[in-house]
Design a protein around this motif. Structure first.
Motif, PDB file in Angstrom:
ATOM      1  N   ALA A  57     -11.125  -0.506  -0.517  1.00  0.00           N
ATOM      2  CA  ALA A  57     -11.522   0.225   0.726  1.00  0.00           C
ATOM      3  C   ALA A  57      -9.960   0.701   1.354  1.00  0.00           C
ATOM      4  N   HIS A  58      -8.872  -0.343   1.566  1.00  0.00           N
ATOM      5  CA  HIS A  58      -7.881  -0.079   2.213  1.00  0.00           C
ATOM      6  C   HIS A  58      -7.116   1.140   1.404  1.00  0.00           C
ATOM      7  N   LEU A  59      -6.830   0.934   0.253  1.00  0.00           N
ATOM      8  CA  LEU A  59      -6.363   1.882  -0.537  1.00  0.00           C
ATOM      9  C   LEU A  59      -6.890   3.168  -0.566  1.00  0.00           C
ATOM     10  N   ASP A  60      -8.237   3.206  -0.833  1.00  0.00           N
ATOM     11  CA  ASP A  60      -9.026   4.508  -1.061  1.00  0.00           C
ATOM     12  C   ASP A  60      -8.840   5.414   0.339  1.00  0.00           C
ATOM     13  N   GLY A  61      -8.727   4.431   1.445  1.00  0.00           N
ATOM     14  CA  GLY A  61      -8.620   5.490   2.743  1.00  0.00           C
ATOM     15  C   GLY A  61      -7.024   5.862   2.636  1.00  0.00           C
ATOM     16  N   LEU A  62      -5.961   5.231   2.491  1.00  0.00           N
ATOM     17  CA  LEU A  62      -4.791   5.874   2.333  1.00  0.00           C
ATOM     18  C   LEU A  62      -4.747   6.892   1.510  1.00  0.00           C
ATOM     19  N   ARG A 183       5.418   8.371  -2.368  1.00  0.00           N
ATOM     20  CA  ARG A 183       4.467   8.330  -1.455  1.00  0.00           C
ATOM     21  C   ARG A 183       3.593   6.934  -1.950  1.00  0.00           C
ATOM     22  N   ARG A 184       3.123   6.980  -3.137  1.00  0.00           N
ATOM     23  CA  ARG A 184       2.272   6.074  -3.554  1.00  0.00           C
ATOM     24  C   ARG A 184       2.822   4.596  -3.293  1.00  0.00           C
ATOM     25  N   LEU A 185       4.210   4.661  -3.886  1.00  0.00           N
ATOM     26  CA  LEU A 185       5.083   3.449  -3.712  1.00  0.00           C
ATOM     27  C   LEU A 185       4.819   2.884  -2.129  1.00  0.00           C
ATOM     28  N   ASP A 186       5.148   3.784  -1.445  1.00  0.00           N
ATOM     29  CA  ASP A 186       5.053   3.407   0.010  1.00  0.00           C
ATOM     30  C   ASP A 186       3.643   2.812   0.390  1.00  0.00           C
ATOM     31  N   GLN A 187       2.589   3.346  -0.207  1.00  0.00           N
ATOM     32  CA  GLN A 187       1.372   3.078   0.152  1.00  0.00           C
ATOM     33  C   GLN A 187       0.954   1.633  -0.388  1.00  0.00           C
ATOM     34  N   TYR A 188       1.455   1.207  -1.606  1.00  0.00           N
ATOM     35  CA  TYR A 188       1.459   0.148  -2.091  1.00  0.00           C
ATOM     36  C   TYR A 188       2.111  -1.002  -1.408  1.00  0.00           C
ATOM     37  N   ALA A 190       2.863  -0.735   1.833  1.00  0.00           N
ATOM     38  CA  ALA A 190       2.154  -1.119   3.156  1.00  0.00           C
ATOM     39  C   ALA A 190       0.637  -1.924   2.791  1.00  0.00           C
ATOM     40  N   THR A 191       0.255  -1.876   1.780  1.00  0.00           N
ATOM     41  CA  THR A 191      -0.964  -2.561   1.380  1.00  0.00           C
ATOM     42  C   THR A 191      -0.544  -4.026   1.327  1.00  0.00           C
ATOM     43  N   TYR A 192       0.582  -4.240   0.573  1.00  0.00           N
ATOM     44  CA  TYR A 192       0.956  -5.749   0.436  1.00  0.00           C
ATOM     45  C   TYR A 192       1.316  -6.436   1.979  1.00  0.00           C
ATOM     46  N   GLU A 193       1.964  -5.586   2.643  1.00  0.00           N
ATOM     47  CA  GLU A 193       2.619  -5.943   3.919  1.00  0.00           C
ATOM     48  C   GLU A 193       1.343  -6.107   4.867  1.00  0.00           C
ATOM     49  N   ASP A 194       0.710  -5.127   5.207  1.00  0.00           N
ATOM     50  CA  ASP A 194      -0.408  -4.981   6.213  1.00  0.00           C
ATOM     51  C   ASP A 194      -1.717  -5.836   5.811  1.00  0.00           C
ATOM     52  N   VAL A 200       7.454  -7.229   0.047  1.00  0.00           N
ATOM     53  CA  VAL A 200       7.764  -6.924  -1.531  1.00  0.00           C
ATOM     54  C   VAL A 200       9.163  -6.255  -1.625  1.00  0.00           C
ATOM     55  N   LEU A 201       9.456  -6.419  -2.922  1.00  0.00           N
ATOM     56  CA  LEU A 201      10.802  -5.533  -3.119  1.00  0.00           C
ATOM     57  C   LEU A 201      10.400  -4.521  -3.790  1.00  0.00           C
TER      58      LEU A 201
END
Length: 488
Positions: A57-62, A183-188, A190-194, A200-201
């Motif tokens: 759900a988190h990623l789908d929204g992003l 952009r997708r790397l940014d979203q990944y 953010a998913t790990y962090e938030d 992550v590195l």
């Protein structure tokens, strides 16, 4: 054996990480191993699947906020489709499961059980793209894939079938496709962090470890407490190789035919494995509040003469939290004592426990206990939802800080082959070293200690240090920084 012994974790995270992890996965109700004869497969239980749904759900929204639409493509891929991109065939051939019969009939053409979907999605993108007005085109699917590679089942980390999402896009220019990749790397990240409370590195895979057919593979890497790295998600700039193989062309504003640039990107349930291993402890599962199925458990504690009063008060607290949108479990089971309930909910990873006894009911108060460290605090019933949210934020901060400290303390530098080998052998973690870019140098490390280059920084802030320096492994000039580590 008593109930408490049945609930307890018997292995040590520090000393027997693999056995401890398997025990947490099973005792916290996350997964079971598949039937005998199906090594490499697992049964995902509802609790783990709910964790996956929250990631989804988190990623789908992003994704949808940035122009992605979901679709679904067949599980099976004709062999002729797979062979149209030769690097895909060569890269995945040892891992592909094939269907050759249907019932009693031989198939005219073998069908691959998808190891990845570029070869079935890209041909349809080529049909959907005709003009520059059709670009960019962005689709994603939530699915499972099969790669016949797992020799030892490690739930969520290493299985023959796993759940993931895979996004695929087509763009008019390299710059647009590269922007999509990052952009997708940014979203990944953010998913790990938030969501998962994990730093992550981020970087790129070395040339030999790119996705088959890709121009550039980018990655986010997460460090586990045992010193191994997990490839958390990847985003690939595919260049024009797939467009050429599957004829993805478009007419530009000048009515000239151009080749499209494509990307693909994915995150699997390996993220759940990283989550479990990073935060959990010898009492069981530990979950960050954002992903936890139950963020709070309210446990009433009563004697016979205070039961009605305590239950009424505790249920009111739970109702207030539920009304505020906080995921709460009210555990009023008669047949279990409070100690059993505490242990059970700790094992299941609920971030915050609220204990309510006669004193709390009489004083209009609650006792809050944090799952990660057992810290407790008393608070007034007034504004209970705000109070609980503040504690949930504090729990997230504790989990992130602990993971961040583990990462920061386990990135070390080396200037020689001996230092790389010795540092990884003694400490694990990441070792930064100047590297010439030659695969043979990495192979030398891999052969001796089973460590490899997991990434090179995309924008290397230390690039200037390589002027006049040599590779840590050979005598050639250094070209970039490499992060060596053992990995899952």
């Amino acid at each position: 054996m008593s109930d408490d012994q049945e609930l307890g974790i018997t292995e040590s995270k520090e000393y027997n990480t693999g056995e401890w992890y398997a025990e947490v996965v099973q005792k916290a109700g996350l997964a079971n191993y598949a039937p005998e004869g199906m090594s490499g497969f697992i049964v995902t239980r509802p609790r783990a699947y709910e964790l996956w749904e929250r990631v989804q759900a988190h990623l789908d929204g992003l994704f949808k906020d940035t122009g992605v639409q979901n679709a679904y493509f067949p599980l099976f891929i004709p062999e002729s489709y797979l062979e149209r991109e030769k690097d895909i065939v060569e890269g995945f051939d040892p891992e592909v499961a094939w269907v050759e019969r249907a019932g009693n009939q031989e198939l005219e053409e073998r069908l691959a059980v998808r190891p990845t979907s570029e070869s079935i999605i890209t041909p349809y993108i080529s049909q959907w793209v005709r003009s520059h007005r059709d670009l960019p085109l962005r689709v994603n699917q939530w699915a499972s894939v099969v790669r016949w590679e797992a020799t030892e089942t490690k739930p969520f980390f290493r299985t023959k079938e796993f759940l993931w999402q895979e996004g695929h896009t087509a763009h008019a220019t390299r710059d647009d496709a590269w922007a999509e990749t990052t952009r997708r790397l940014d979203q990944y990240e953010a998913t790990y962090e938030d969501l998962l409370a994990m730093p992550v590195l981020r970087g790129a895979k070395p040339e030999h470890d790119k996705f088959p057919g890709a121009d550039t593979t980018t990655t986010v890497e997460a460090l586990m407490p045992d010193g191994k790295s997990v490839q958390g998600a990847t985003s690939h700039y595919l260049g024009t190789s797939f467009a050429e193989a599957f004829d993805i062309t478009y007419t530009d504003e000048d009515e000239e035919t151009q080749m499209a640039h494509t990307t693909s990107w994915g995150l699997s349930w390996r993220a759940l494995g990283a989550l479990i291993m990073t935060h959990s402890d010898d009492q069981g599962l530990v979950l960050p509040p954002a992903i936890a199925p139950e963020q709070v458990v309210v446990v009433p504690i009563w004697q016979a003469d205070t039961k009605d009063e305590v239950l009424e008060y505790a249920e009111g607290v739970a109702d207030d939290l539920d009304a505020a949108g906080i995921r709460v479990e009210f555990d009023d089971r008669d047949e279990r004592n409070p100690g059993f309930k505490f242990n059970e909910w700790e094992l299941k990873g609920v971030p915050l426990r609220i204990e309510i006894g006669p004193n709390e009911a009489e004083e209009g108060a609650v006792t809050l206990v944090h799952r990660p460290d057992g810290e407790s605090a008393e608070a007034d019933r007034d504004d209970i939802a705000d109070t609980v949210q503040s504690h949930l934020d504090e729990i997230y901060a504790k989990l992130y800080a602990a993971a961040e400290e583990n990462l920061e303390e386990n990135v070390r530098e080396a200037d020689s082959r001996a230092e790389i080998l010795g540092t990884i052998g003694q400490h694990g973690g990441y070792v930064k070293a100047p590297w010439c870019g030659d695969d043979d140098c990495e192979a030398e490390i891999k052969d001796q200690i089973a460590a490899e280059i997991v990434m090179v920084p995309l924008d290397d802030p230390d690039a200037e240090i390589h002027d006049g320096e040599v590779c840590a492994i050979c005598d050639d000039d250094a070209a970039e920084t490499a992060y060596f580590a053992k990995s899952y």
